[in-house]
Write an enzyme that holds these catalytic residues in place. Structure first.
Site, short mmCIF file in Angstrom:
data_model
loop_
_atom_site.label_atom_id
_atom_site.label_comp_id
_atom_site.label_asym_id
_atom_site.label_seq_id
_atom_site.Cartn_x
_atom_site.Cartn_y
_atom_site.Cartn_z
N ASN A 158 0.83 -1.20 0.00
CA ASN A 158 0.00 0.00 0.00
C ASN A 158 0.86 1.26 0.00
O ASN A 158 1.98 1.27 0.50
CB ASN A 158 -1.00 0.01 1.16
CG ASN A 158 -0.40 -0.11 2.54
OD1 ASN A 158 0.51 -0.89 2.77
ND2 ASN A 158 -0.93 0.66 3.48
N GLU A 204 0.24 5.25 0.84
CA GLU A 204 -0.67 6.28 1.34
C GLU A 204 -0.25 7.65 0.81
O GLU A 204 0.85 7.84 0.31
CB GLU A 204 -0.67 6.29 2.86
CG GLU A 204 -1.29 5.03 3.44
CD GLU A 204 -1.32 5.03 4.95
OE1 GLU A 204 -1.95 4.12 5.50
OE2 GLU A 204 -0.71 5.91 5.61
N CYS A 243 -4.16 0.76 -2.41
CA CYS A 243 -4.08 -0.49 -1.67
C CYS A 243 -3.01 -1.39 -2.29
O CYS A 243 -2.69 -1.27 -3.47
CB CYS A 243 -5.42 -1.22 -1.71
SG CYS A 243 -6.77 -0.34 -0.90
N GLU A 287 -3.20 -4.50 -3.10
CA GLU A 287 -3.75 -5.29 -4.19
C GLU A 287 -3.79 -4.49 -5.48
O GLU A 287 -3.47 -5.00 -6.56
CB GLU A 287 -5.16 -5.79 -3.86
CG GLU A 287 -5.25 -6.62 -2.60
CD GLU A 287 -5.55 -5.79 -1.35
OE1 GLU A 287 -4.87 -4.76 -1.09
OE2 GLU A 287 -6.49 -6.17 -0.63
N CYS A 311 -10.49 -4.82 0.38
CA CYS A 311 -11.63 -3.90 0.47
C CYS A 311 -12.52 -4.08 -0.76
O CYS A 311 -12.16 -4.78 -1.72
CB CYS A 311 -11.13 -2.46 0.59
SG CYS A 311 -10.39 -1.79 -0.92
N CYS A 331 -10.84 -3.12 -4.09
CA CYS A 331 -9.87 -4.13 -4.53
C CYS A 331 -10.57 -5.39 -5.04
O CYS A 331 -10.13 -6.00 -6.00
CB CYS A 331 -8.91 -4.47 -3.41
SG CYS A 331 -7.73 -3.14 -3.12
#
Length: 138
Positions: free
Chosen positions: A41, A43, A52, A54, A87, A90
């Protein structure tokens, strides 16, 4: 191969850029030829721009022209006892790879702070998904 996939996801999590949440996530994609593609990930101070793990891994696969080659995914995150699940965003991105590859991708969810794991097929995590087939593609 499963343990190698898990370890690749764990290694990827160590490279996460997560200064705000401190929730490090790593993802590893197992490809049809046995290679593994990883992502972590990333940010951003503007939270909505964060990526993310993924998403990063799938973008790398897509950039290599291999999005349809994803067979399995391992996701590890945080330092808690509960497995880290993809999530909703994703799951939708994984669905794109699944529909292109015509397979129900197996997703391994791993806890970052324990040995807890779960396995789910994408069709269970995202039933009735919208994807390329709904647009007459793939």
């Amino acid at each position: 191969m499963t343990e190698a996939l898990f370890q690749a996801a764990r290694d990827a999590a160590t490279r996460a850029y997560a200064p705000y949440s401190r929730f490090h996530v790593g993802a590893a994609l197992l490809m049809t030829d046995g290679t593994i593609i990883t992502g972590a990930n990333v940010e951003n101070a503007s939270y909505g721009l964060s990526l993310c793990a993924e998403t990063v891994a799938l973008a790398k696969a897509a950039n290599d022209g291999r999005l349809a080659d994803v067979v399995e995914i391992a996701v590890v995150g945080g330092d808690g006892a509960e497995p880290c699940r993809p999530c909703g965003r994703c799951r939708q991105l994984i669905n794109e790879a699944a529909q292109l590859g015509k397979r129900d991708i197996l997703i391994h969810c791993l806890a970052g702070g324990s040995d807890a794991t779960e396995q789910h097929r994408l069709s269970i995590l995202l039933p009735h998904a919208f994807g390329p087939a709904d647009l007459g593609i793939g």
